[in-house]
Design an enzyme around this catalytic site. Structure first.
Site, PDB file in Angstrom:
ATOM      1  CD1 TRP A 252      -2.050   8.294   3.891  1.00 50.03           C
ATOM      2  CD2 TRP A 252      -0.907   7.742   5.724  1.00 50.03           C
ATOM      3  NE1 TRP A 252      -1.360   7.129   3.628  1.00 50.03           N
ATOM      4  CE2 TRP A 252      -0.651   6.773   4.737  1.00 50.03           C
ATOM      5  CE3 TRP A 252      -0.291   7.593   6.968  1.00 50.03           C
ATOM      6  CZ2 TRP A 252       0.192   5.679   4.954  1.00 50.03           C
ATOM      7  CZ3 TRP A 252       0.540   6.503   7.188  1.00 50.03           C
ATOM      8  CH2 TRP A 252       0.777   5.578   6.189  1.00 50.03           C
TER       9      TRP A 252
ATOM     10  CG  ASN B 290       4.180   5.306   5.382  1.00 49.73           C
ATOM     11  OD1 ASN B 290       4.268   4.498   6.297  1.00 49.73           O
ATOM     12  ND2 ASN B 290       3.845   4.938   4.138  1.00 49.73           N
ATOM     13  CD  GLU B 291       6.312   1.346   4.777  1.00 50.15           C
ATOM     14  OE1 GLU B 291       5.914   0.350   5.415  1.00 50.15           O
ATOM     15  OE2 GLU B 291       6.234   1.433   3.536  1.00 50.15           O
TER      16      GLU B 291
ATOM     17  CE1 TYR C 138       1.989  -4.950   6.385  1.00 50.73           C
ATOM     18  CE2 TYR C 138       3.797  -3.378   6.425  1.00 50.73           C
ATOM     19  CZ  TYR C 138       2.459  -3.661   6.597  1.00 50.73           C
ATOM     20  OH  TYR C 138       1.595  -2.678   6.997  1.00 50.73           O
TER      21      TYR C 138
ATOM     22  CD  GLU D   9       2.602   0.583   7.786  1.00 50.30           C
ATOM     23  OE1 GLU D   9       2.686  -0.358   6.955  1.00 50.30           O
ATOM     24  OE2 GLU D   9       2.691   1.779   7.465  1.00 50.30           O
TER      25      GLU D   9
ATOM     26  CD1 TRP E 170      -2.079  -2.532   5.855  1.00 49.67           C
ATOM     27  CD2 TRP E 170      -1.377  -0.581   6.698  1.00 49.67           C
ATOM     28  NE1 TRP E 170      -2.242  -1.596   4.885  1.00 49.67           N
ATOM     29  CE2 TRP E 170      -1.817  -0.382   5.366  1.00 49.67           C
ATOM     30  CE3 TRP E 170      -0.912   0.513   7.421  1.00 49.67           C
ATOM     31  CZ2 TRP E 170      -1.792   0.873   4.743  1.00 49.67           C
ATOM     32  CZ3 TRP E 170      -0.882   1.749   6.797  1.00 49.67           C
ATOM     33  CH2 TRP E 170      -1.304   1.927   5.480  1.00 49.67           C
TER      34      TRP E 170
END
Length: 470
Positions: free
Chosen positions: A118, A241-242, A322, A386, A428
């Site tokens: 970040w 991010n996302e 994920y 990720e 991640w």
């Protein structure tokens, strides 16, 4: 690549028959400790990795792209990487910054060459941006330190500029700032459309041009004395991010924002690559591809993988994976962000929550579909930025995690060997020892996980082969 190292790599990579258990150095039933062979090879590989930074200063140039490949020094650039989001915050604290150095050294020892982290912290504790366009120089210097330590260890950075989620502020903090200034805002998604909030973001990028991205324009790193815009240590900027915009399932609102912000960032910095930060969900523009989503709700979060990446200025695609947490999205996605009332809409999970084999099948189809799209439809590199397995999921033990890493790595390697679009992947997330208070269940601590360390080192070596000439 020198000839001796080429031989070493070949020997190292030829040990395919050694199991993950043997990679720990545990003697098999035969009494022959094949694991020792792999450990010794790994140590030699790690010695090379550790010395690579000192040997390659002249080759430390900007990463670019050509067609569906990332390019470094005229050759395809493939990598093995990792996420560690908190580096800037730790680096801004003198009592904690040694963990940043420790992490980069450990990452380099297993050949990891790209880190995603970040470059934002909005309105929170240890904030980079305390309020719109008001920055903390101490935290900026923390980011300077991160960039400096990354270079020392031959690691390049993907820097993300804001969060979709409320962690580290995110779009919710921008909306809060807008409301405090008197704006009539009704949703966190107003971040994408309200002119004032868009100006806040642009000012952050522009202020980042004077201070963080001074980077992009003229900030001189207080440690390296190199301006960020000229620093090859930065591989790419990430818009967000996302990003998700659940208030507009058509995807139009987010698409306009991506177009506007990609053009804006590129107007400030033409040296570095740019990516959006998407999870990779297929949207309305490609209904035939939505079968690969983990569920139908993923089609309704306002993102559109192919359409979003066809924006001028976007250099490579990003995808997250994920399988374990996406099977419990009513908890994972909605509740933390105020959408729990909609959880009942989420009833068509395509991944069995209790079946790790189904998770692996999803990983395979998710990876292959996005590589195929990057190869055939978008003509750009794709980075699996990720992926991971939570140790908090009782159905997913360490053996399953090892199998997941190996599967991801094998599919990326297959693409790289044929000159395909899969540029690399980033687990991640990688942690040093002694930061247990930051653990989220997905952390990998190399010293505590010899099997996964061997798997990671092997993949790093594999990813070097397509980028080099023997």
């Amino acid at each position: 690549m020198d000839f001796q190292f080429g031989i070493l790599l070949t020997k190292f990579l030829s040990l395919d028959s050694i199991s993950a258990v043997d990679q720990c150095g545990i003697a098999p039933a035969s009494g022959v400790n094949d694991g020792c062979i792999l450990v010794n090879a790994s140590l030699n590989i790690m010695f090379y990795f550790n010395n690579m930074a000192r040997l390659s200063d002249e080759a430390w140039t900007m990463v670019g792209k050509k067609g569906n490949q990332l390019i470094l020094n005229g050759r395809p650039f493939y990598f093995n990487g990792f996420n560690t989001y908190w580096l800037m915050v730790f680096a801004s604290d003198m009592s904690a910054r040694s963990k940043v150095t420790e992490l980069f050294q450990q990452a380099s020892s297993v050949g990891l060459t790209v880190c995603r982290t970040w470059a934002f912290n909005d309105g929170q504790w240890c904030a980079l941006q305390k309020s719109p366009s008001l920055y903390d120089e101490r935290v900026f210097k923390g980011l300077d330190f991160v960039v400096s330590e990354a270079k020392k260890n031959n690691i390049r950075l993907i820097l993300s500029l804001v969060n979709n989620w409320s962690d580290y502020g995110g779009k919710a903090q921008y909306v809060k700032w807008g409301k405090e200034s008197g704006l009539n805002l009704s949703s966190d998604d107003d971040f994408f459309s309200d002119p004032t909030l868009k100006t806040y973001y642009k000012n952050h990028v522009k202020a980042s041009s004077r201070e963080l991205f001074q980077t992009v324009l003229n900030r001189v790193n207080t440690y390296t004395k190199v301006t960020y815009k000229d620093d090859p240590t930065i591989l790419a900027w990430e818009l967000m991010n996302e990003p998700q915009c659940v208030s507009d399932s058509s995807g139009d609102k987010l698409q306009v924002w991506i177009q506007e912000m990609a053009a804006y960032v590129k107007s400030l910095d033409t040296n570095h690559l740019l990516e959006v930060g998407l999870e990779g969900f297929y949207g309305p523009s490609t209904p035939e591809r939505t079968q690969f989503n983990p569920n139908t709700y993923a089609t309704q979060v306002g993102t559109d993988f192919i359409r979003n990446h066809q924006v001028l200025g976007v250099d490579f695609a990003s995808v997250h994976i994920y399988a374990d947490s996406w099977t419990v999205w009513p908890r994972y996605l909605f509740c933390p962000f105020g959408y729990a009332s909609n959880a009942l809409l989420f009833t068509d999970l395509r991944i069995s929550q209790a079946n790790p084999d189904a998770h692996l099948e999803f990983y395979k189809s998710w990876l292959q579909s996005h590589i195929e799209d990057a190869d055939q439809k978008m003509g750009m590199p794709v980075v699996f930025s990720e992926f991971g397995v939570s140790g908090k999921n009782q159905e997913c033990n360490s053996s399953y995690r090892d199998a997941t890493f190996k599967l991801v790595y094998e599919i990326v390697e297959e693409s790289a060997k044929r000159g395909g679009s899969a540029a690399g992947s980033l687990m991640w997330q990688l942690f040093p020892e002694g930061v247990d208070h930051m653990c989220d269940g997905y952390e990998v601590v190399l010293s505590k996980s010899p099997p996964i360390s061997g798997i990671i080192a092997r993949h790093s070596a594999q990813m070097m082969l397509p980028s080099q000439d023997f």
